[in-house]
Design an enzyme around this catalytic site. Structure first.
Site, PDB file in Angstrom:
ATOM      1  N   ASN A   6       0.974  -0.883   0.031  1.00  0.00           N
ATOM      2  CA  ASN A   6       0.083   0.085  -0.027  1.00  0.00           C
ATOM      3  C   ASN A   6       0.730   1.195  -0.151  1.00  0.00           C
ATOM      4  O   ASN A   6       1.678   1.436   1.049  1.00  0.00           O
ATOM      5  CB  ASN A   6      -0.640   0.116   1.197  1.00  0.00           C
ATOM      6  CG  ASN A   6      -1.864   1.085   1.550  1.00  0.00           C
ATOM      7  OD1 ASN A   6      -1.443   2.471   1.094  1.00  0.00           O
ATOM      8  ND2 ASN A   6      -3.093   0.778   1.794  1.00  0.00           N
ATOM      9  N   ASP A   8      -0.169   4.596  -0.073  1.00  0.00           N
ATOM     10  CA  ASP A   8      -0.845   5.791   0.407  1.00  0.00           C
ATOM     11  C   ASP A   8       0.233   6.662   0.958  1.00  0.00           C
ATOM     12  O   ASP A   8      -0.034   8.200   0.719  1.00  0.00           O
ATOM     13  CB  ASP A   8      -1.817   5.447   1.625  1.00  0.00           C
ATOM     14  CG  ASP A   8      -3.108   4.544   0.652  1.00  0.00           C
ATOM     15  OD1 ASP A   8      -3.143   4.529  -0.382  1.00  0.00           O
ATOM     16  OD2 ASP A   8      -4.062   4.242   1.750  1.00  0.00           O
ATOM     17  N   HIS A   9       0.831   6.393   1.901  1.00  0.00           N
ATOM     18  CA  HIS A   9       1.828   7.178   2.883  1.00  0.00           C
ATOM     19  C   HIS A   9       2.775   7.984   2.077  1.00  0.00           C
ATOM     20  O   HIS A   9       3.271   9.064   2.563  1.00  0.00           O
ATOM     21  CB  HIS A   9       2.177   6.714   4.050  1.00  0.00           C
ATOM     22  CG  HIS A   9       0.882   6.284   4.797  1.00  0.00           C
ATOM     23  ND1 HIS A   9      -0.170   7.273   5.013  1.00  0.00           N
ATOM     24  CD2 HIS A   9       0.307   5.130   5.451  1.00  0.00           C
ATOM     25  CE1 HIS A   9      -1.188   6.644   5.768  1.00  0.00           C
ATOM     26  NE2 HIS A   9      -0.753   5.461   6.103  1.00  0.00           N
ATOM     27  N   ARG A  17       2.900  18.992   1.584  1.00  0.00           N
ATOM     28  CA  ARG A  17       3.536  20.023   0.752  1.00  0.00           C
ATOM     29  C   ARG A  17       2.909  20.564  -0.552  1.00  0.00           C
ATOM     30  O   ARG A  17       3.227  21.521  -1.136  1.00  0.00           O
ATOM     31  CB  ARG A  17       4.988  20.263   0.780  1.00  0.00           C
ATOM     32  CG  ARG A  17       5.857  20.504   1.814  1.00  0.00           C
ATOM     33  CD  ARG A  17       5.716  21.738   2.565  1.00  0.00           C
ATOM     34  NE  ARG A  17       6.521  21.777   3.706  1.00  0.00           N
ATOM     35  CZ  ARG A  17       7.726  22.351   3.854  1.00  0.00           C
ATOM     36  NH1 ARG A  17       8.455  22.599   2.653  1.00  0.00           N
ATOM     37  NH2 ARG A  17       8.360  22.267   4.887  1.00  0.00           N
ATOM     38  N   HIS A  42      -5.646   3.743  -1.511  1.00  0.00           N
ATOM     39  CA  HIS A  42      -7.108   3.918  -1.024  1.00  0.00           C
ATOM     40  C   HIS A  42      -7.468   5.451  -1.164  1.00  0.00           C
ATOM     41  O   HIS A  42      -6.627   6.370  -0.975  1.00  0.00           O
ATOM     42  CB  HIS A  42      -6.836   3.827   0.819  1.00  0.00           C
ATOM     43  CG  HIS A  42      -8.342   4.036   1.459  1.00  0.00           C
ATOM     44  ND1 HIS A  42      -8.322   3.990   2.821  1.00  0.00           N
ATOM     45  CD2 HIS A  42      -9.490   4.387   0.962  1.00  0.00           C
ATOM     46  CE1 HIS A  42      -9.766   3.955   3.161  1.00  0.00           C
ATOM     47  NE2 HIS A  42     -10.265   4.609   2.057  1.00  0.00           N
ATOM     48  N   ARG A  44      -9.838   8.118  -0.741  1.00  0.00           N
ATOM     49  CA  ARG A  44     -10.481   8.601   0.247  1.00  0.00           C
ATOM     50  C   ARG A  44     -11.482   9.746  -0.159  1.00  0.00           C
ATOM     51  O   ARG A  44     -10.837  10.100  -1.020  1.00  0.00           O
ATOM     52  CB  ARG A  44      -9.718   8.833   1.658  1.00  0.00           C
ATOM     53  CG  ARG A  44      -9.107   7.858   2.421  1.00  0.00           C
ATOM     54  CD  ARG A  44      -8.626   8.432   3.509  1.00  0.00           C
ATOM     55  NE  ARG A  44      -8.098   7.283   4.630  1.00  0.00           N
ATOM     56  CZ  ARG A  44      -9.150   6.985   5.452  1.00  0.00           C
ATOM     57  NH1 ARG A  44     -10.332   7.776   5.722  1.00  0.00           N
ATOM     58  NH2 ARG A  44      -8.854   5.960   6.618  1.00  0.00           N
ATOM     59  N   ARG A  48      -7.151  12.719   1.093  1.00  0.00           N
ATOM     60  CA  ARG A  48      -5.907  13.185   1.959  1.00  0.00           C
ATOM     61  C   ARG A  48      -4.562  12.742   1.312  1.00  0.00           C
ATOM     62  O   ARG A  48      -3.762  13.350   1.998  1.00  0.00           O
ATOM     63  CB  ARG A  48      -6.128  12.864   3.598  1.00  0.00           C
ATOM     64  CG  ARG A  48      -6.156  11.253   3.650  1.00  0.00           C
ATOM     65  CD  ARG A  48      -6.366  10.910   5.192  1.00  0.00           C
ATOM     66  NE  ARG A  48      -7.523  11.268   5.598  1.00  0.00           N
ATOM     67  CZ  ARG A  48      -8.108  10.647   6.968  1.00  0.00           C
ATOM     68  NH1 ARG A  48      -7.116   9.885   7.547  1.00  0.00           N
ATOM     69  NH2 ARG A  48      -8.913  10.662   7.280  1.00  0.00           N
ATOM     70  N   HIS A  49      -4.709  11.537   0.702  1.00  0.00           N
ATOM     71  CA  HIS A  49      -3.351  11.280   0.127  1.00  0.00           C
ATOM     72  C   HIS A  49      -3.542  11.075  -1.359  1.00  0.00           C
ATOM     73  O   HIS A  49      -3.197  11.752  -2.167  1.00  0.00           O
ATOM     74  CB  HIS A  49      -2.700  10.307   1.029  1.00  0.00           C
ATOM     75  CG  HIS A  49      -3.740   9.012   1.684  1.00  0.00           C
ATOM     76  ND1 HIS A  49      -4.418   8.427   0.843  1.00  0.00           N
ATOM     77  CD2 HIS A  49      -3.900   8.579   2.874  1.00  0.00           C
ATOM     78  CE1 HIS A  49      -5.121   7.493   1.601  1.00  0.00           C
ATOM     79  NE2 HIS A  49      -4.736   7.627   2.950  1.00  0.00           N
ATOM     80  N   GLU A  69      -8.779   0.366  -2.556  1.00  0.00           N
ATOM     81  CA  GLU A  69      -9.762   0.309  -1.278  1.00  0.00           C
ATOM     82  C   GLU A  69     -10.498   1.602  -1.630  1.00  0.00           C
ATOM     83  O   GLU A  69      -9.977   2.627  -1.759  1.00  0.00           O
ATOM     84  CB  GLU A  69      -8.597   0.441  -0.097  1.00  0.00           C
ATOM     85  CG  GLU A  69      -7.933  -0.632   0.249  1.00  0.00           C
ATOM     86  CD  GLU A  69      -7.293  -0.321   1.649  1.00  0.00           C
ATOM     87  OE1 GLU A  69      -7.238   0.705   1.946  1.00  0.00           O
ATOM     88  OE2 GLU A  69      -6.315  -1.044   1.768  1.00  0.00           O
ATOM     89  N   THR A  99      -6.643   6.249  10.475  1.00  0.00           N
ATOM     90  CA  THR A  99      -6.558   4.928   9.246  1.00  0.00           C
ATOM     91  C   THR A  99      -7.772   4.377   9.472  1.00  0.00           C
ATOM     92  O   THR A  99      -8.621   4.321  10.493  1.00  0.00           O
ATOM     93  CB  THR A  99      -5.400   4.302   9.509  1.00  0.00           C
ATOM     94  OG1 THR A  99      -5.333   3.187   8.578  1.00  0.00           O
ATOM     95  CG2 THR A  99      -5.211   3.650  11.064  1.00  0.00           C
ATOM     96  N   THR A 100      -7.749   3.352   8.707  1.00  0.00           N
ATOM     97  CA  THR A 100      -9.154   2.517   8.647  1.00  0.00           C
ATOM     98  C   THR A 100      -9.315   1.892   9.884  1.00  0.00           C
ATOM     99  O   THR A 100      -8.303   1.202  10.441  1.00  0.00           O
ATOM    100  CB  THR A 100      -9.205   1.491   7.538  1.00  0.00           C
ATOM    101  OG1 THR A 100      -8.712   1.931   6.420  1.00  0.00           O
ATOM    102  CG2 THR A 100     -10.561   0.662   7.342  1.00  0.00           C
ATOM    103  N   GLU A 150     -10.447  -9.695   2.999  1.00  0.00           N
ATOM    104  CA  GLU A 150      -9.326  -9.029   3.875  1.00  0.00           C
ATOM    105  C   GLU A 150      -9.448  -9.326   5.241  1.00  0.00           C
ATOM    106  O   GLU A 150     -10.323  -8.524   5.534  1.00  0.00           O
ATOM    107  CB  GLU A 150      -8.731  -8.032   3.192  1.00  0.00           C
ATOM    108  CG  GLU A 150      -7.354  -7.523   3.961  1.00  0.00           C
ATOM    109  CD  GLU A 150      -6.841  -6.085   3.721  1.00  0.00           C
ATOM    110  OE1 GLU A 150      -7.234  -5.765   2.294  1.00  0.00           O
ATOM    111  OE2 GLU A 150      -6.286  -5.396   4.594  1.00  0.00           O
ATOM    112  N   HIS A 190      -3.709  -4.951   7.991  1.00  0.00           N
ATOM    113  CA  HIS A 190      -3.856  -3.748   8.654  1.00  0.00           C
ATOM    114  C   HIS A 190      -2.657  -3.993   9.998  1.00  0.00           C
ATOM    115  O   HIS A 190      -2.794  -4.873  10.839  1.00  0.00           O
ATOM    116  CB  HIS A 190      -5.093  -3.669   9.495  1.00  0.00           C
ATOM    117  CG  HIS A 190      -5.323  -2.160   9.485  1.00  0.00           C
ATOM    118  ND1 HIS A 190      -4.811  -1.394  10.589  1.00  0.00           N
ATOM    119  CD2 HIS A 190      -5.772  -1.053   8.636  1.00  0.00           C
ATOM    120  CE1 HIS A 190      -5.213  -0.200  10.479  1.00  0.00           C
ATOM    121  NE2 HIS A 190      -5.825   0.038   9.104  1.00  0.00           N
ATOM    122  N   GLY A 191      -1.947  -3.062  10.124  1.00  0.00           N
ATOM    123  CA  GLY A 191      -0.979  -3.008  11.442  1.00  0.00           C
ATOM    124  C   GLY A 191       0.191  -4.063  11.428  1.00  0.00           C
ATOM    125  O   GLY A 191       0.872  -4.418  12.371  1.00  0.00           O
ATOM    126  N   GLY A 212       1.192  -1.437   4.297  1.00  0.00           N
ATOM    127  CA  GLY A 212       1.468  -0.318   4.105  1.00  0.00           C
ATOM    128  C   GLY A 212       2.407   0.549   4.868  1.00  0.00           C
ATOM    129  O   GLY A 212       3.459   0.790   4.616  1.00  0.00           O
TER     130      GLY A 212
END
Ligand code: PXP
Length: 235
Positions: A6, A8-9, A17, A42, A44, A48-49, A69, A99-100, A150, A190-191, A212
């Site tokens: 993932n 996303d980040h 920025r 993802h 959203r 946001r990302h 996602e 996060t989710t 998942e 997740h995590g 991710g």
């Protein structure tokens, strides 16, 4: 065990920025070269990302599979039908969350989800649901005729070693067995990180992981290629 990364980040960093780098599209290609067998983003509602531009370009360049996602909203359905990712993974979405924060409640939402899933499948998109390791939720996923689920490993990942963590891991194992017996392909995520992934890798029914944050965090220090390779050797 397959790894879907993932990205996303990387987009979170770019959006900090409102810049044009780092580009999650470039990162996705490097992650594939390093051994990722899927790229996850993802999109959203609040953007946001990941942006729609990322999704369009990823659709063109990703060679493994593109997993989108998204929340089960009308806006997202239109985008998915236009972009045609290989897989849509339906997740719950709340604006205030970092996060989710849990699986989708398919028992509560089944009446709306049924036609939503049918429309995506009709367009040739495989459908996944991000779901807590709960037998009732998993039975409902099977009734909804999704291709895969998942299993949410977030609760397991949050717990320190001890009895509660063991119970949480057992729930993930039982959920994986149930889903497999119902004919669903079983993924998890997740995590998950470099330390806790081993216990999930030990569950034979789980065939793919979606990871991710831990990979992005390590990539910030060692680079995406090394970060992906260090994860794939654990799978
Ligand atoms: N799976 C789902 C459904 C998610 O929403 C996320 C987070 O975007 C992940 C997996 C990856 O979680 P993490 O970033 O903690 O590895």
């Amino acid at each position: 065990m397959k790894l879907a990364v993932n990205v996303d980040h990387f987009a979170t960093l770019r959006q900090a920025r409102r810049s044009d780098e780092p580009d999650p599209v470039l990162v996705a290609l490097l992650a594939e070269q390093a051994g990722a067998e899927g790229i996850v983003v993802h999109l959203r509602g609040d953007r946001r990302h990941i942006q729609e531009r990322d999704l369009r370009l990823l659709r063109e360049v990703v060679k493994t599979k593109l997993i989108l996602e998204m929340a089960a909203t009308g806006e997202m359905k239109k985008i998915a039908l236009r972009i045609k990712p290989d897989v849509v993974s339906l997740v719950p979405e709340r604006r205030e969350e970092l996060t989710t924060s849990g699986g989708l409640n398919v028992i509560a939402g089944q009446r709306v989800l049924g036609p939503f899933i049918r429309d995506l499948k009709k367009a040739g998109i495989r459908v996944s649901i991000f779901v807590d390791p709960d037998p009732g939720q998993i039975n409902t996923c099977a009734k909804l005729d999704v291709d895969l689920i998942e299993i949410n490993t977030g609760k397991f990942a949050d717990l320190n070693p001890g009895a509660a963590r063991e119970r949480s891991l057992k729930k993930v194992k039982q959920a994986a067995t149930l889903a497999h017996n119902l004919g669903l392909a079983v993924h998890a995520g997740h995590g998950l990180d470099y330390r806790n992934v081993g216990e999930i890798v030990g569950i034979p029914e789980i065939v793919e992981l979606s990871i991710g944050f831990s990979i992005v965090a390590r990539a910030a220090v060692v680079g995406i290629v090394q970060a992906v390779q260090e994860m794939t050797v654990r799978l």
